[in-house]
Design an enzyme around this catalytic site. Structure first.
Site, PDB file in Angstrom:
ATOM      1  N   SER A 137       9.793   8.311  -1.379  1.00  0.00           N
ATOM      2  CA  SER A 137       9.093   7.744  -0.364  1.00  0.00           C
ATOM      3  C   SER A 137       9.639   6.908   0.610  1.00  0.00           C
ATOM      4  O   SER A 137      11.175   6.614   0.941  1.00  0.00           O
ATOM      5  CB  SER A 137       8.408   6.468  -1.249  1.00  0.00           C
ATOM      6  OG  SER A 137       7.588   6.960  -2.496  1.00  0.00           O
ATOM      7  N   LEU A 196       0.749  -0.660   0.046  1.00  0.00           N
ATOM      8  CA  LEU A 196       0.256  -0.409  -0.048  1.00  0.00           C
ATOM      9  C   LEU A 196       0.294   1.050   0.266  1.00  0.00           C
ATOM     10  O   LEU A 196       1.478   1.567   1.042  1.00  0.00           O
ATOM     11  CB  LEU A 196      -0.524  -0.193   1.211  1.00  0.00           C
ATOM     12  CG  LEU A 196      -1.640  -1.310   1.759  1.00  0.00           C
ATOM     13  CD1 LEU A 196      -2.519  -1.522   2.735  1.00  0.00           C
ATOM     14  CD2 LEU A 196      -2.906  -1.004   0.761  1.00  0.00           C
ATOM     15  N   ILE A 227       4.844  -0.927   3.007  1.00  0.00           N
ATOM     16  CA  ILE A 227       3.842   0.286   3.607  1.00  0.00           C
ATOM     17  C   ILE A 227       4.455   1.429   3.072  1.00  0.00           C
ATOM     18  O   ILE A 227       5.735   1.501   3.235  1.00  0.00           O
ATOM     19  CB  ILE A 227       2.971   0.853   5.221  1.00  0.00           C
ATOM     20  CG1 ILE A 227       2.208  -0.585   5.973  1.00  0.00           C
ATOM     21  CG2 ILE A 227       2.665   2.039   5.174  1.00  0.00           C
ATOM     22  CD1 ILE A 227       0.769  -0.685   5.008  1.00  0.00           C
ATOM     23  N   GLU A 228       4.156   2.270   2.491  1.00  0.00           N
ATOM     24  CA  GLU A 228       4.694   2.712   1.701  1.00  0.00           C
ATOM     25  C   GLU A 228       4.350   4.399   1.740  1.00  0.00           C
ATOM     26  O   GLU A 228       2.986   4.943   2.091  1.00  0.00           O
ATOM     27  CB  GLU A 228       4.862   2.539   0.112  1.00  0.00           C
ATOM     28  CG  GLU A 228       5.395   3.753  -0.469  1.00  0.00           C
ATOM     29  CD  GLU A 228       5.917   3.618  -1.815  1.00  0.00           C
ATOM     30  OE1 GLU A 228       6.244   4.724  -2.988  1.00  0.00           O
ATOM     31  OE2 GLU A 228       5.041   3.133  -1.950  1.00  0.00           O
ATOM     32  N   ILE A 229       4.868   5.430   2.217  1.00  0.00           N
ATOM     33  CA  ILE A 229       4.569   6.956   2.840  1.00  0.00           C
ATOM     34  C   ILE A 229       5.293   8.072   1.863  1.00  0.00           C
ATOM     35  O   ILE A 229       6.433   7.551   1.911  1.00  0.00           O
ATOM     36  CB  ILE A 229       4.317   6.600   4.389  1.00  0.00           C
ATOM     37  CG1 ILE A 229       4.290   5.799   5.105  1.00  0.00           C
ATOM     38  CG2 ILE A 229       3.606   8.357   4.874  1.00  0.00           C
ATOM     39  CD1 ILE A 229       3.844   5.931   6.657  1.00  0.00           C
TER      40      ILE A 229
END
Length: 126
Positions: free
Chosen positions: A108, A70, A119-121
């Protein structure tokens, strides 16, 4: 025909650990709906939780914990996100790195949730 994503379903093994990660570390809000179901709300979207072995019907053909990758766009600069993640004790496994998102260039960091989903932010770049 399709305008936007309303929600997705995350299958987890430990709902308490999952709720803690997404609320305490990522800042999402816990919501209870229906007959005690849980969701994690952020912006105009949400992540509905299913517990492995206790999924709601209908469900994905093979719902398994740890199968998602995500990417979330942050509401603040990535350096502030990194500081918050570090303060919360999260383990950043990669980044910051340059990537291409749905609408353009992004920067990211990557971490894993309790079920090892990736989890990619990211922050949008000009």
């Amino acid at each position: 025909m399709i305008d936007h994503l309303d929600h997705l379903v995350l299958t987890c093994t430990d709902p308490d650990a999952t709720v803690d990660f997404y609320t305490r570390i990522l800042g999402m809000r816990l919501e209870t709906f229906g007959e005690g179901r849980q969701a994690l709300r952020f912006g105009n979207q949400k992540i509905n939780l299913h517990v492995r072995g206790h999924e709601f019907e209908p469900k994905a053909h093979l719902p398994v914990p740890g199968a998602l990758d995500l990417c979330f766009i942050a509401d603040r600069p990535l350096d502030e996100v990194i500081a918050r993640l570090e303060q919360a004790g999260a383990d950043i496994i990669e980044g910051p790195v340059a990537r291409t998102g749905a609408t353009g260039r992004i920067r990211s960091v990557y971490l894993r949730d309790p079920d090892l989903n990736l989890i990619e932010i990211s922050e949008l770049l000009a």
